[in-house]
Design an enzyme around this catalytic site. Structure first.
Site, mmCIF file in Angstrom:
data_model
loop_
_atom_site.group_PDB
_atom_site.id
_atom_site.type_symbol
_atom_site.label_atom_id
_atom_site.label_comp_id
_atom_site.label_asym_id
_atom_site.label_seq_id
_atom_site.Cartn_x
_atom_site.Cartn_y
_atom_site.Cartn_z
ATOM 1 N N TYR A 277 5.588 158.178 -12.347
ATOM 2 C CA TYR A 277 6.388 158.488 -13.535
ATOM 3 C C TYR A 277 7.727 157.784 -13.441
ATOM 4 O O TYR A 277 8.219 157.486 -12.350
ATOM 5 C CB TYR A 277 6.596 160.007 -13.694
ATOM 6 N N CYS A 278 8.291 157.483 -14.605
ATOM 7 C CA CYS A 278 9.634 156.890 -14.662
ATOM 8 C C CYS A 278 10.262 157.334 -15.980
ATOM 9 O O CYS A 278 9.697 158.155 -16.697
ATOM 10 C CB CYS A 278 9.578 155.370 -14.527
ATOM 11 N N THR A 279 11.412 156.777 -16.309
ATOM 12 C CA THR A 279 12.169 157.268 -17.459
ATOM 13 C C THR A 279 11.381 157.229 -18.767
ATOM 14 O O THR A 279 11.194 158.251 -19.425
ATOM 15 C CB THR A 279 13.461 156.435 -17.626
#
Ligand SMILES: [Zn+2]
Ligand SMILES: [Zn+2]
Length: 312
Positions: free
Chosen positions: A200-202
């Site tokens: 996951y990331c922004t």
């Protein structure tokens, strides 16, 4: 009818004048002439009076822009009228105005700098061979089915995770995205190669690439959080598996998903919980560290931890 509608329209425009919005989106799609797209995007964003950052590469576009809501809407409408960008999934958030110092539109070898431009292949459907996309609901379903076997893998810089992350997530020791390759090849995470790994990331873009790199290096069951933390937060707020604040790359520096969120990070001076990063006062360092507003007001702890320890 026409008069009534335009009167309402005019009213809405007046009310909307001061509403500042920030949009975040990316599209992986082959671009034959990135420079031409850059010129067009620059003229368009500038013409709309927007500020922020747009990266173009042979593989697509990555943009974070802010401005008056009507100007941003116009920019989005025209950008999406370009066939390759039609599917752009636009994430909206509320800005403060003047969220970015300037407009920058650049062509780069990669949309996100993993230093692997030749390993990533894209077609009109996006990145080829990435991890399976999970929408927030599908993520919860996976966890219901597989329980503790599921591993969250933070695809951001370690600093960003200091103030917020998924519960129990692995936070790789990376200062910049360039460090990921060494990190996933280090053997540190080999025990997760046969477990379900959710990156996951922004906003999702870093995982589009990271999930390919992990699959190519022996991680057998890799998923990526579709729309990133931003979409997850819109869906579950503070009542899901996310803890703390989200680091963002504009003047806001952080955002929360509704009230009641408490940062996971602590002030370097007093230890109080805070999502506020400040720059180290040492000009040759400028590293960001956490300091609460009270300590900032009191002028305490001007330098980061490393500079303090070397007596700066
Ligand atoms: Zn403090
Ligand atoms: Zn420092």
């Amino acid at each position: 009818m026409v008069t009534g509608a335009s009167a309402v329209g005019a009213l809405n425009t007046i009310e909307a004048m001061s509403v500042q919005k920030i949009v975040l989106f990316y599209v992986f799609t082959p671009l034959a002439d990135p420079e031409a797209v850059r010129l067009w995007q620059h003229a368009l964003a500038e013409g709309c009076g927007l500020k922020g950052r747009v990266i173009i590469s042979k593989d697509g576009i990555n943009a974070t822009l802010g401005g008056d809501i009507d100007d941003v809407k116009k920019y989005v409408r025209i950008t999406k009228s370009y066939e390759p960008f039609k599917k752009a999934d636009i994430k909206w958030s509320t800005g403060q105005g003047d969220d970015f110092p300037r407009l920058s539109v650049k062509v780069r070898p990669e949309l996100v700098t993993f230093t692997t431009p030749d390993e990533i292949k894209v077609d009109a459907d996006g990145v080829i061979g990435g991890g399976e996309h999970l929408k927030p609901g599908a993520l919860h379903k996976l966890i219901e089915e597989r329980g503790d076997d599921v591993v969250f893998f933070d695809g951001r810089n370690a600093m960003e995770a200091e103030i917020g992350r998924f519960r129990g997530a692995i936070v790789p020791d990376v200062e910049t995205t360039r460090d990921f390759i060494d990190e996933i090849e280090s053997g540190k995470y080999d025990e997760y190669k046969d477990r379900p790994v959710v990156t996951y990331c922004t906003g999702g873009i870093r995982c589009e690439v990271l999930s390919v790199l992990m699959k190519n290096r022996g991680f057998n069951e890799v998923y990526q959080l579709d729309g990133g933390i931003v979409r997850y937060g819109e869906t579950y707020g503070n009542s899901g598996l996310w803890d703390g604040s989200l680091y963002v790359f504009d003047k806001r520096m952080h955002m929360e998903f509704g009230s009641g969120a408490e940062s996971l990070g602590s002030c370097l001076e007093c230890g109080k919980r805070t999502p506020k990063f400040v720059n180290c006062a040492n000009e040759s360092c400028r590293q960001q560290f956490l300091r609460c507003e009270d300590c900032t007001r009191a002028g305490l702890h001007p330098t980061c931890g490393s500079c303090v320890s070397v007596g700066m």
